[in-house]
Design a protein around this motif. Sequence first.
Motif, PDB file in Angstrom:
ATOM      1  N   GLU A 106      -9.294  -6.063  23.878  1.00 36.22           N
ATOM      2  CA  GLU A 106      -9.362  -5.642  22.476  1.00 36.22           C
ATOM      3  C   GLU A 106      -8.863  -6.785  21.585  1.00 36.22           C
ATOM      4  N   SER A 107      -9.558  -7.026  20.486  1.00 37.83           N
ATOM      5  CA  SER A 107      -9.085  -8.062  19.580  1.00 37.83           C
ATOM      6  C   SER A 107      -8.226  -7.414  18.499  1.00 37.83           C
ATOM      7  N   VAL A 108      -6.929  -7.400  18.745  1.00 41.61           N
ATOM      8  CA  VAL A 108      -6.011  -6.746  17.818  1.00 41.61           C
ATOM      9  C   VAL A 108      -4.756  -7.596  17.689  1.00 41.61           C
ATOM     10  N   ASP A 109      -4.238  -7.711  16.463  1.00 40.93           N
ATOM     11  CA  ASP A 109      -3.006  -8.474  16.249  1.00 40.93           C
ATOM     12  C   ASP A 109      -1.806  -7.545  16.303  1.00 40.93           C
ATOM     13  N   PHE A 110      -0.706  -8.062  16.840  1.00 41.18           N
ATOM     14  CA  PHE A 110       0.568  -7.356  16.758  1.00 41.18           C
ATOM     15  C   PHE A 110       1.346  -8.018  15.633  1.00 41.18           C
ATOM     16  N   ALA A 111       1.748  -7.254  14.642  1.00 38.48           N
ATOM     17  CA  ALA A 111       2.441  -7.868  13.503  1.00 38.48           C
ATOM     18  C   ALA A 111       3.542  -6.960  12.989  1.00 38.48           C
ATOM     19  N   GLU A 112       4.536  -7.605  12.411  1.00 35.09           N
ATOM     20  CA  GLU A 112       5.597  -6.851  11.728  1.00 35.09           C
ATOM     21  C   GLU A 112       5.102  -6.655  10.299  1.00 35.09           C
ATOM     22  N   GLY A 113       4.474  -5.545  10.038  1.00 32.46           N
ATOM     23  CA  GLY A 113       3.899  -5.331   8.710  1.00 32.46           C
ATOM     24  C   GLY A 113       4.814  -4.573   7.770  1.00 32.46           C
ATOM     25  N   LEU A 114       5.903  -4.058   8.313  1.00 33.17           N
ATOM     26  CA  LEU A 114       6.850  -3.313   7.469  1.00 33.17           C
ATOM     27  C   LEU A 114       8.207  -3.980   7.583  1.00 33.17           C
ATOM     28  N   MET A 115       8.739  -4.436   6.465  1.00 31.54           N
ATOM     29  CA  MET A 115      10.046  -5.095   6.483  1.00 31.54           C
ATOM     30  C   MET A 115      11.125  -4.108   6.078  1.00 31.54           C
ATOM     31  N   LYS A 116      12.235  -4.202   6.795  1.00 29.76           N
ATOM     32  CA  LYS A 116      13.305  -3.240   6.573  1.00 29.76           C
ATOM     33  C   LYS A 116      14.438  -3.905   5.808  1.00 29.76           C
ATOM     34  N   ASN A 117      14.919  -3.216   4.782  1.00 25.13           N
ATOM     35  CA  ASN A 117      16.133  -3.657   4.110  1.00 25.13           C
ATOM     36  C   ASN A 117      17.324  -3.122   4.897  1.00 25.13           C
ATOM     37  N   ARG A 118      18.033  -4.016   5.579  1.00 29.37           N
ATOM     38  CA  ARG A 118      19.104  -3.582   6.467  1.00 29.37           C
ATOM     39  C   ARG A 118      20.338  -3.108   5.715  1.00 29.37           C
ATOM     40  N   TYR A 119      20.357  -3.289   4.425  1.00 31.54           N
ATOM     41  CA  TYR A 119      21.591  -3.004   3.693  1.00 31.54           C
ATOM     42  C   TYR A 119      21.552  -1.668   2.964  1.00 31.54           C
ATOM     43  N   VAL A 120      20.529  -0.871   3.248  1.00 30.75           N
ATOM     44  CA  VAL A 120      20.533   0.485   2.715  1.00 30.75           C
ATOM     45  C   VAL A 120      21.189   1.357   3.775  1.00 30.75           C
ATOM     46  N   GLY A 121      22.404   1.739   3.525  1.00 30.13           N
ATOM     47  CA  GLY A 121      23.183   2.457   4.542  1.00 30.13           C
ATOM     48  C   GLY A 121      22.905   3.936   4.528  1.00 30.13           C
ATOM     49  N   ARG A 122      23.493   4.604   5.486  1.00 26.48           N
ATOM     50  CA  ARG A 122      23.284   6.034   5.599  1.00 26.48           C
ATOM     51  C   ARG A 122      24.123   6.817   4.605  1.00 26.48           C
ATOM     52  N   THR A 123      25.054   6.143   3.919  1.00 25.25           N
ATOM     53  CA  THR A 123      25.881   6.857   2.964  1.00 25.25           C
ATOM     54  C   THR A 123      25.196   6.967   1.606  1.00 25.25           C
ATOM     55  N   PHE A 124      24.020   6.365   1.483  1.00 21.83           N
ATOM     56  CA  PHE A 124      23.269   6.447   0.247  1.00 21.83           C
ATOM     57  C   PHE A 124      22.959   7.917  -0.062  1.00 21.83           C
ATOM     58  N   ILE A 125      23.343   8.358  -1.252  1.00 25.00           N
ATOM     59  CA  ILE A 125      23.202   9.786  -1.559  1.00 25.00           C
ATOM     60  C   ILE A 125      21.888  10.055  -2.276  1.00 25.00           C
ATOM     61  N   MET A 126      21.125  11.000  -1.734  1.00 26.99           N
ATOM     62  CA  MET A 126      19.790  11.259  -2.257  1.00 26.99           C
ATOM     63  C   MET A 126      19.658  12.730  -2.619  1.00 26.99           C
ATOM     64  N   PRO A 127      20.079  13.084  -3.820  1.00 32.59           N
ATOM     65  CA  PRO A 127      20.150  14.504  -4.149  1.00 32.59           C
ATOM     66  C   PRO A 127      18.799  15.151  -4.459  1.00 32.59           C
TER      67      PRO A 127
END
Length: 490
Positions: A320-341
Amino acid sequence: MQGGPSDPPEFDHPTEKCGVVGASLADRDAALPTYYALYALQHRGQESAGIVSHDGFQQHQHVGMGLVGDAFDEDDIDALHGPAAIGHVRYPTAGSVDESCAQPFSVSFKGGALGLSHNGNLVNADELRDELAGSGHAFTSDGDTEVIAHDLARNLLDADIVDAVEATMGRIHGSYSLTIMHDDTVLGVRDPRGNRPLVIGKLDDGYIIASESAAIDTVGGEVVRDVRPGELVVLHEDGGGFDSHQLVDVDNTAHCFFEYVYFARPDSVIDEELVYEVRRELGRQLWQEAGVDSDVVMPVPDSGRAFASGYAEQAQQEGESVDFAEGLMKNRYVGRTFIMPTQEARERAVRLKLNPIKSTVEGKSVTIIDDSIVRGTTSSQLVDLVREAGAEEVHVRIGAPPIQAPCYFGIDMATRDELIAADRTADDIAAEVGADSLSYLSLDAVTAAIGKSRADLCAGCVTGEYPYEVDGEATDRPVQRPDVDSVADD
Ligand code: SF4
């Protein structure tokens, strides 16, 4: 997606609730290696962390809220004297976010000092608590760890530690990997079905027990072996070895398959399988079962990475002619304590956390790979993100079967009502999240990739049939349930 201050670090994934450690060293304090081991297990719990040590005369304890690095400072570690220690990281159930619930649980009683760290969940804790409370035990929390501690303390009044643990194992029912400290003796116990992992490691000057082998690697130790289901391991106080007691035997284990799929670190070896390799194999099988033509294969970071690389590798091997790529970049500094009301704020949070790389997806057909979908709202936001970045087609492939039922054994999954796959087909879910197609991996393929027989795995959240007897639910195997009343009469 259900948002809130307790959001796990990866959105819309099941959440492991705990990691445990125990160490016994020859002639130095065990607190520091325990602390580093807890660091290595941080992914298993981020709400609180604690260590209890023993110096041969008395126990010392420190528990704190938050990540390991926040819960302890240097003075806290220095004050935890003694060559024996146990530790715990915890992700609590909703509504119990305070220090009174943080572990290790510790208690002093006539038979000595006891500390307990628990990963798992008992299914008969309420019965046992009522019975122990009826015979005079006072409880300070509603957790099942305290139930185990009280039961063990009661048994220790007229039995040695091995017999006392055996008696308690005969009464508690459910999932448990425990590290225990009785005075300065450190022990490790795994429930008879081995639902949660527990590993023994050797250091230059002692032994360590931990939820995952990555914790043993982190402190420079060498993995000896897994604690066997139903086994009690007693570390020697001089750090010179350990004794093994196989206290309960059952015909089949019930290892949690989600440890391999998502919870455990990819660099951990669980029951002799390297988690990273299992995940790559799951990806390969996913291509074979449900591969779809596309230009680009990309993982949801970080959970889908090993799956996507296995998937793309298998596709390429088959021409199969398919590329493997990192197409989604993650911001590592959004922590789990971020409050989302609000819902709007929660949707914004996904965009804060992940951003597509336009050039990777623009004008292409894209396959997004992840390990699981719980509620599904994050999936629709991901699909939207990738479409808005210019993708012409968006396919979703999931390296595990659909989650259709809750977990009762220490994993924060969701209720049946919240699970997107509880009453929908994969096509329904594809339509709901806006994907051109969506497929899951079969349970047979998961079983093959893990290399264990189906009868030795728990897949309750997929099948709705559980390996332990749970009130109101079906079971997939004969269960010998302890008879609490008859033991209480002893
Ligand atoms: S029900 Fe699912 S998450 Fe819970 S222990 Fe079993 S396999 Fe693991």
